[in-house]
Design a protein around this motif. Structure first.
Motif, PDB file in Angstrom:
ATOM      1  N   ALA A 162      17.232  96.424  36.544  1.00  0.00           N
ATOM      2  CA  ALA A 162      18.039  95.651  37.494  1.00  0.00           C
ATOM      3  C   ALA A 162      17.144  94.868  38.453  1.00  0.00           C
ATOM      4  CB  ALA A 162      18.983  96.574  38.265  1.00  0.00           C
ATOM      5  N   GLU A 163      16.032  95.462  38.838  1.00  0.00           N
ATOM      6  CA  GLU A 163      15.102  94.782  39.743  1.00  0.00           C
ATOM      7  C   GLU A 163      14.442  93.583  39.064  1.00  0.00           C
ATOM      8  OE1 GLU A 163      11.000  95.884  42.068  1.00  0.00           O
ATOM      9  OE2 GLU A 163      12.551  97.422  41.952  1.00  0.00           O
ATOM     10  N   ILE A 164      14.098  93.732  37.805  1.00  0.00           N
ATOM     11  CA  ILE A 164      13.451  92.639  37.068  1.00  0.00           C
ATOM     12  C   ILE A 164      14.367  91.428  36.965  1.00  0.00           C
ATOM     13  CG2 ILE A 164      12.685  91.923  34.750  1.00  0.00           C
ATOM     14  CD1 ILE A 164      11.473  94.771  34.483  1.00  0.00           C
ATOM     15  N   VAL A 165      15.644  91.678  36.666  1.00  0.00           N
ATOM     16  CA  VAL A 165      16.566  90.549  36.501  1.00  0.00           C
ATOM     17  C   VAL A 165      17.192  90.111  37.813  1.00  0.00           C
ATOM     18  CG1 VAL A 165      17.062  91.062  34.096  1.00  0.00           C
ATOM     19  CG2 VAL A 165      18.533  91.985  35.857  1.00  0.00           C
ATOM     20  N   GLY A 166      17.030  90.906  38.867  1.00  0.00           N
ATOM     21  CA  GLY A 166      17.505  90.518  40.184  1.00  0.00           C
ATOM     22  C   GLY A 166      18.914  90.943  40.536  1.00  0.00           C
ATOM     23  N   SER A 167      19.606  91.567  39.603  1.00  0.00           N
ATOM     24  CA  SER A 167      20.981  91.993  39.844  1.00  0.00           C
ATOM     25  C   SER A 167      21.343  93.105  38.858  1.00  0.00           C
ATOM     26  CB  SER A 167      21.936  90.813  39.647  1.00  0.00           C
ATOM     27  OG  SER A 167      23.276  91.258  39.646  1.00  0.00           O
ATOM     28  N   HIS A 171      22.431  98.129  44.999  1.00  0.00           N
ATOM     29  CA  HIS A 171      22.605  96.700  45.271  1.00  0.00           C
ATOM     30  C   HIS A 171      23.361  96.454  46.553  1.00  0.00           C
ATOM     31  CE1 HIS A 171      23.984  92.547  44.703  1.00  0.00           C
ATOM     32  NE2 HIS A 171      22.798  92.418  44.172  1.00  0.00           N
TER      33      HIS A 171
END
Length: 86
Positions: free
Chosen positions: A20-25, A86
């Motif tokens: 989730a952190e890599i893709v930003g969401s 998030h």
């Protein structure tokens, strides 16, 4: 065995958080996990205890105390953890 299962479950949560952190969401991963879980509930997975740890979702049905030894956290908890971050 209990410690190994707990470590494996924590790795699942960490992998989800990292993705989730890599893709930003987390929303894309949440959607994908829901789809994978829905298919896995309809189509029986060909797994044994020796290969269960290699699946994205929990391939073997375990209930009650045996759930403590599962290497996969419940999908609902994985999704909740993603959305809580998030």
């Amino acid at each position: 065995m209990l410690i190994q299962a707990a470590i494996s479950r924590s790795r699942e949560f960490a992998a989800d958080a990292g993705a989730a952190e890599i893709v930003g969401s987390p929303y894309g991963l949440v959607d994908a996990l829901k789809k994978i879980d829905a298919v896995a509930q309809r189509v029986p997975l060909q797994a044994s205890a020796a290969t269960a740890h290699m699946f994205i979702v929990k391939p073997l049905s375990v209930r009650g105390m045996l759930g403590l030894f599962s290497t996969h956290p419940p999908m609902e908890k994985r999704i909740a953890a993603l959305l809580d971050r998030h």
